[in-house]
Structures are given as structure tokens and as C-alpha cells.
Scaffold this motif. Sequence first.
Motif, short mmCIF file in Angstrom:
data_model
loop_
_atom_site.label_atom_id
_atom_site.label_comp_id
_atom_site.label_asym_id
_atom_site.label_seq_id
_atom_site.Cartn_x
_atom_site.Cartn_y
_atom_site.Cartn_z
N ALA A 30 0.84 -1.20 0.00
CA ALA A 30 0.00 0.00 0.00
C ALA A 30 0.88 1.25 0.00
O ALA A 30 0.66 2.18 -0.78
CB ALA A 30 -0.92 0.00 1.21
N HIS A 31 1.87 1.26 0.87
CA HIS A 31 2.73 2.43 1.01
C HIS A 31 3.36 2.81 -0.34
O HIS A 31 3.27 3.96 -0.77
CB HIS A 31 3.82 2.13 2.04
CG HIS A 31 4.78 3.25 2.27
ND1 HIS A 31 4.65 4.14 3.30
CD2 HIS A 31 5.88 3.64 1.58
CE1 HIS A 31 5.64 5.02 3.25
NE2 HIS A 31 6.41 4.73 2.20
N GLU A 32 3.96 1.84 -1.01
CA GLU A 32 4.63 2.15 -2.27
C GLU A 32 3.61 2.58 -3.32
O GLU A 32 3.84 3.49 -4.11
CB GLU A 32 5.46 0.97 -2.78
CG GLU A 32 6.48 0.41 -1.78
CD GLU A 32 7.37 1.44 -1.13
OE1 GLU A 32 7.64 2.49 -1.74
OE2 GLU A 32 7.81 1.20 0.02
N LYS B 243 6.87 13.49 1.50
CA LYS B 243 6.34 12.27 0.88
C LYS B 243 6.27 11.11 1.87
O LYS B 243 5.33 10.33 1.83
CB LYS B 243 7.11 11.91 -0.40
CG LYS B 243 8.51 11.33 -0.20
CD LYS B 243 9.13 11.00 -1.56
CE LYS B 243 10.54 10.44 -1.50
NZ LYS B 243 10.60 9.02 -1.15
N GLU B 244 7.26 11.00 2.76
CA GLU B 244 7.30 9.81 3.61
C GLU B 244 6.32 9.86 4.78
O GLU B 244 5.57 8.93 5.01
CB GLU B 244 8.73 9.54 4.10
CG GLU B 244 9.72 9.19 2.97
CD GLU B 244 9.27 8.02 2.10
OE1 GLU B 244 8.33 7.30 2.46
OE2 GLU B 244 9.88 7.83 1.02
N GLY B 245 6.34 10.96 5.54
CA GLY B 245 5.41 11.04 6.66
C GLY B 245 3.97 10.94 6.17
O GLY B 245 3.15 10.20 6.73
N PHE C 13 0.73 4.06 -2.76
CA PHE C 13 0.22 5.40 -2.43
C PHE C 13 1.22 6.50 -2.81
O PHE C 13 0.86 7.64 -3.05
CB PHE C 13 -0.11 5.51 -0.93
CG PHE C 13 -1.23 4.60 -0.49
CD1 PHE C 13 -2.17 4.12 -1.40
CD2 PHE C 13 -1.35 4.20 0.83
CE1 PHE C 13 -3.20 3.28 -1.00
CE2 PHE C 13 -2.37 3.36 1.25
CZ PHE C 13 -3.30 2.89 0.33
N HIS C 14 2.51 6.14 -2.83
CA HIS C 14 3.52 7.11 -3.27
C HIS C 14 3.24 7.60 -4.68
O HIS C 14 3.74 8.66 -5.06
CB HIS C 14 4.92 6.47 -3.25
CG HIS C 14 5.69 6.68 -1.97
ND1 HIS C 14 5.76 7.90 -1.33
CD2 HIS C 14 6.45 5.82 -1.23
CE1 HIS C 14 6.54 7.78 -0.26
NE2 HIS C 14 6.97 6.53 -0.17
N ASN C 15 2.48 6.85 -5.46
CA ASN C 15 2.27 7.31 -6.83
C ASN C 15 1.72 8.74 -6.84
O ASN C 15 2.07 9.54 -7.71
CB ASN C 15 1.32 6.38 -7.59
CG ASN C 15 1.31 6.73 -9.07
OD1 ASN C 15 2.36 6.81 -9.70
ND2 ASN C 15 0.13 7.04 -9.61
ZN ZN Z 1 7.94 5.75 1.48
#
Ligand code: ZN
Length: 879
Positions: free
Chosen positions: A301-303, A324-326, A305-307
Motif C-alpha cells: 500500500a505504502h509504495e 512524501k514519507e510522513g 500510495f507514493h504514486n
Molecule cells: Zn515511502
Amino acid sequence: MRTDTGQVFRLEDYRPSDYLIPRTELSFVLSPDATQVTATLAIRRRDQRAQAAPLVLDGDGLDLRGAWLDGKPLPEADYSATSDKFILHSPPEEFSLTLETVIVPSKNTALMGLYRSNGVYCTQCEAEGFRRITYFLDRPDILSVYTVRVEADRKEAPLLLSNGNPVENGDLGGGRHYAVWYDPFPKPSYLFALVAGDLGVVADRFVTASGREVALGIYVEHGKQARAAYAMDALKRSMTWDEEVFGREYDLDVFNIVAVSDFNMGAMENKGLNIFNDKYVLADEETATDADFANIEAVIAHEYFHNWTGNRITCRDWFQLCLKEGLTVYRDHEFSADQRSRAVKRIAEVRTLRAHQFPEDQGPLAHPVRPRRYREINNFYTATVYEKGSEVVRMIRTILGAEDFRRGMDLYFERHDGEAATIEDFLKAFEDASGHDLTQFALWYHQAGTPNVSVTSSHDAIAKTLTLQIEQSVPPTPSESRKRLMHIPIAFGLVGPDGRDIAYSDADGAAVENGVIHLRKRKHSVRFSGVAERPAVSLNRGFSAPVTLSVEQRAEDQFFLARHDGDAFSRWQAFNTVMTEALIAASRRILDNREPGFSPAIAELAGAIADDESLEEAFRALALTPPGEADIAREIGTNIDPDAIFAAREALLRFVARANAERFQGAYGHLAKTGPFSPDAASAGRRALRNVLLDHLSTLPEGARMASEHFLSATNMTDRAAALTVLAHRHPSTPEAGKALADFEKTFGEDALVMDKWFAIQAAAPGPHAVETVKRLARHPGFSLGNPNRLRSLFGSFFSGNQTGFHRADGAGYTLFADTILDIEKRNPQVAARLATGLRSWRSLEPKRQELARQALVRIASTTGLSADLSDIIERTLA
Ligand code: ZN
Ligand code: B3K
């Protein structure tokens, strides 16, 4: 290896680049020992009126073979090139630059840039790995549209992948073939990816809300496709969730994920081509635990959602990493909470935050969520940037409310799509969408350290008032001695004698809104009227702010909240606080050669929780797990003796188990009855509860036999690993433990990912022999110094997960630490630096251990030719 230059990068030095690279064409002719890379960059000056400044491209260990300007060979006098820079002295306003370099993927042991993993070519570019492939403006604010041609041997690499959509492929004769990929979305170089190899695929499709058809592919080692089914399911659920909750659709025709076995971290969000550590893709009941399944769901999911949060809107510079990370961690937390149990997920998040971020924030490596300086950006992919960064976004939602939060997110996407943005841009979107002033709140990004909130309460039965005296303080952190006052949202409830929240008629003294006290000043006095009976005060419900709390409260209030608090997180917290306080007191008594001395009320409460069927099993499992040794050490703070803490924790488990033996046995037996395996949250919760009961019961006579039966009758990895842990940790010298370890090795010896559990469990086994065990395991044929997963499972588990073994009183653990880190650094500085954070809390140890730890750190620091990664960590740790 890039040795340390001592150069410091500062946020205030940010300048936009003089040149832009709107289009990038890359051509790779792959071969393990000499891969030819041809880059043709369309370059133009940003400000056409500006003087022609030299163009300086970044490189790292590159070997230039040719240079052309607008297709014509570049005269040597016009440029200079070293392995780490390409300079064009006086570039025209707009031109195309072609550079040919040769790189050696087979020798790339740092696993940054283009490398080989199990014969598969793959890349990792974030943060600054692209410059190990070709010369470039390798910074996140240079967005370019990429066309990538990959050519390789068809037998070695039938699969040729890059970012974006496939546009062309064909045969070249002589066993060679090629493919061309085009990514229409301008992206920074850190999101570039290439994969070429021979892999199996799980293919599926997804139709987006607006009807776009997306071909999904997860590529894994041949024969492991069945183990990627769960990841594919998680991917499709993530895609749906982002549409429903954030209104974000996927934007390319394909979305590919490739699992590789040599990877420095968890996974990487390259546009349209995520590359994953196979640990976060492969799972089935035989080989993966419930925790593995949950991690896979979260990382997929995390990767994905980075889109949107990372790729469509990226970071202006690396200081903005939390942008982007938080935010993306916040999004994956919300996703998992929606897919599973929200309360249980929240407790797990807070446990992780406290275990990883709090010690960072309270030690020598503390830094703000948005740092202002760095020497090596790789060292800032930290729990502070990720986990505290996520908490900060969560607080924005608490302050704004769900609707304004969503409006703010929409505005952020609308304003900054296709751009490289900053934290200021992000906060401005929320301010503009909601009308809130977030100036004081913004300190959460700028100021390091965990704030403390201390609270006392007084009840006036005649006036029917309850008054809370609240004070905030932020401790000093490296290079920030004076702190400013923060805006801290504390969710709370007043729990009446019947266990229900009391409705108070009004509150003054601070802004109290919808059950949240907004602290903005140093001291607040908040008075609630209409409170006839003295309530128990439940504070920081749902962990609304990432702070430590010092509450002057009667012990019986904690017990009461542990039974009645309507907020599940706070209910868990209350019992956890009770146990933590008891463990601290017990460890002190043990140091004085006295009995640990626990109150029977603790055992009684544990028994009541175990039996309370109104609570989810997963919640009960978390509640019954006493704080870990490191958690207790953190609460004690200074002069830590790990052996006393360990003894106290074991004594508590035994005390609770003895008092509840029959009850626990009954529940344990009852939970054994399950149907066929399912990884869903409820089934995982039942396994978790049963395994926590085993942990308690195994402290009693016959514990080894019970754990051995658990091991032998296990039908999934969760139960098997739990039993093996109990045997290896609590009954290490029994025949049962020896047999279980041998059985496990025999069954899974060929499966490196599963063997990581075997290494990790043994490396974390408490006691003075652990140092020798770890040294012995490092010589095991299944171990390899070159593979980051192996390193983390053996040495990571030892340095960070074995309090008594690593912190052995004679310092042997620290000697092994220094030897190992210096050895690993030679091939992989990034992983060495990460492992070296294992001693960041050395100053909290008792004086003798502290001195031995310091000597080990100094030995590393005085080694010549250290990498920037390692010397940065060690010097800050010692400072
Ligand atoms: Zn990340
Ligand atoms: N963005 C990557 C992390 C890259 C780490 C580089 N040292 C994975 C993630 O957070 O999604």
C-alpha cells in the motif's frame, strides 16, 4: 565506496538549478561486467536572460567513454569529467547532450545504482543512486520525461522492464533483444528504475473508477508465484482504497512490482515499476507469519500510495523528505486501519513509534521531522521522518477535522500535481482550505525532541468542578538547546464511576473542542464544571499527540481505566502503564537483591482481560504483552542494567501465569480449535492471543514440553515461530529447544527468507552466550555478509533486539559490533550505517557498560577512510 568529505548540506542553501532537463533518453546495453549506458539529455537554461553558467552534472564512480553536443563529438577543451562530476564549461541556451558511460553491475555491492541480485539486473536510485548510472542533475526538483531502451541477452533476461508504459520491443539477432519504455509523467531521477532478468509473473488487472484498464504484474523468482497472491490482493485493495478515501486514481496502463532478494530497505516506489525486497512480497501460511502478512499489506500500500504522494507531487529537495514519507506512512496506516481493526492498528503503531522514534528523538541522533542539515541523506530515512512525520499529519487531521483535512489534501493535489513541493506548500494547502492558522503547529516539523506533557488534577465535590493543571516542555536536543512552545492536541475523556464518559457542562482555560484540549501555552489550567463525582482522567486518547505524559494519578485510576476506558487505545495504555511501573519497581528491587514483589491486582486484571470476550482477541493479545525490555529501559532513562530488567520481566510473566494458570490453559486450549488457515485480522488475532498465552504459560514447570508440543503441532509459520522463540529464549538448554531448532533448519534450510527467522530468533536469545551464538551463526552456510536481509536478521536482531546478550557486562557484544560494522561497511556503507544506530542509546547505560560501548564507537570513529554514511552516524552518536 564514497569516503567522507565532511561536507554539510543546509536547507537555507537551496537554490533552483540553472539548467533544466525536460527530456531524458536512456539506452542500456546490459552485461554483468560492462553495461553501456548512453544518456541523451535535452537541456535548457532556466533563466534565458541569465549568464551562461557552467553545467555541473553529478556522478559517482562513473567512467565516461564519449560525449556529444547536439550530436557532434564534444571537443575535449569544452568539458571536464571525473568519476563524480561532468562539467560543460559554457553551454548554449538549449541543447542536447549525449554521454556514454560504462558501469559494472556485478561488482556493485553497495546495492545503489544498477546492480545484480540473484542474476537479475535491478536498480535503486533514491536518494542519490542515479548518479552511479549516468551523469545527471541528480536532485529531486529536476523533473524529466524519460524514454528508456533496454537491450540484453534474451536467455539471461527475457524480461525487460522500466518505468511508464511499454512502447516497443523486438529481436536483435544473436540471442539479443530489446524493449522501449516511455513514461509520460515528468519525474525526478530518484524514481528511475530498470529490471531485466528471468522471473515468473502473477498477472492481474484493475479497472479504475473512471474506467481505465491497468495491467498489473508481480514478478518473482520462478516457482514462487503462489506466494505472491496475497501481495496482489493487497495491491488491488490499495488501488480501490485510494480512490475511495483520497479520490486518487492510477494513471499508467501498467503497474509492475518486482521482488528481489538483495535490497537495502523495504521497497521502492519507482513510477510504474516498484522494486521490492522479496520479504515484503512473498507469503503463504507455511513460510510467513501473520506479522509478515500485515507488513506486506502495509508496504504494498505504502509504495502504491507514493504514486500520488511522492511521485505526482515530489520533494523540492531532500530536506523535504517527510513531505512524501510522513504523509505516505499516514496513508498506509489509515489503509491498514480500515482493512483491519482500527484500535489494534493504532496500538501497534504507537508501540513501533515508541520503540524506534522515541529513542531516536531522545538520543544523540535526534533531528526535526524536517531536518535543516545533513552530511549523508541516506541516514535521514529515519523513524522521525517516517513515523513522527505520519503522526504530524494525523494531528493536522485531528485539528482540522476529517472534512477540512480532505479539502486540504484535495487542494494540495490540485495545486502541486506535477511539481516538486515543500512542507510550507503542504501546510498552506490546509490553512487555505480550512481557515486554520498552522504557524505554531508547524513547529512539529522544525523542532526535534519528544515534548512532555505533565498533568495534575483536582476535584471539588462541592463546586462540582474538575481542574486540570497542564504544562508542556520540550527537552533540549543536539544543536537545539532552546525550544519554542508547541501546539499539542490532547484528546481526553473524564470517565465516571460507572465507566462512562461524563458530560461536563463547560470548560475554560484552554481551547477545548470536541474532546480535544489544544495546548498552545506553557501552562494551562482547564476547569470543567458540572462534574459531581471525581472521574478518572483519560488523556491523550488514541495517542492524539506523540508526546510523553507525566500524570499524577492514583494507582487505582489506572486500574479503573484499564477496565473501563471507552477509548481502546487508552484502555490498553492504562494497563501498559500499570505493568511498566511495576516492572521498573521490580527491577530496582532485584538490583537490591530483593524479591520483585508484584501486586496481585495485576494478575487479576490480566486474567480478566484474557477472559473478556467483549474485547477482540488481537487487543487482548496486545494488552497481555508486558512492555519489552527496551521499553522498560527507555522509561527508566539512565543507569540501565539490562540484566535486572530482563529478570523483572520474566518474573512478571511467571507471576501472572501462576495466578491464572487454569484460566490461561483453558483459553489456550479453546483457541486451538480453528478452521483452515486464513491471514485475515480476526484469525491472526486468535493466533496472537494463543501465542501470548503460551509465552506466559511456558514460564511454569512443563513450559518446555508445552512449547515443544505447540511447535510440533503448528500448521502455520506464526505458531511455529512463536513456539521456537519460547524454546530458544526461555528453555535454551533443553532437548526440546535443540530439536526444534534442528527441525526448523532441516525443513526450511533452502529457503533464505524463512531461515532469516531462524537466525533472528537465535540472535535475540537472551543471556551471556548470545555473542558466541551470533559468531557461530555468522559462519553458517545459509548466512551471507552480502545480503542485507541476512545482516538485519542476524546482527540487527542482536544489536537492537537482544538487551542482555548485546549489552553483556564484559563488553564482548560491543567488540563484535565494531568488528562487524567495519567489515560490512567495506561492501555496503548504507546497511553498515543503519546497523550502527544500534548503539545510539549508549549514554543511558550504567557507567561500566557505557565506557565499553564508548570505546567500541571510538574504535570505529578512528578507522581511516570511513564512508560518509558510517562516519556521520558514529560522529553524531559520540558527539
Ligand atoms: Zn515511502
Ligand atoms: N522511498 C523509499 C526509501 C528509499 C531509501 C533510500 N535510502 C521507500 C519508501 O519509503 O517507500
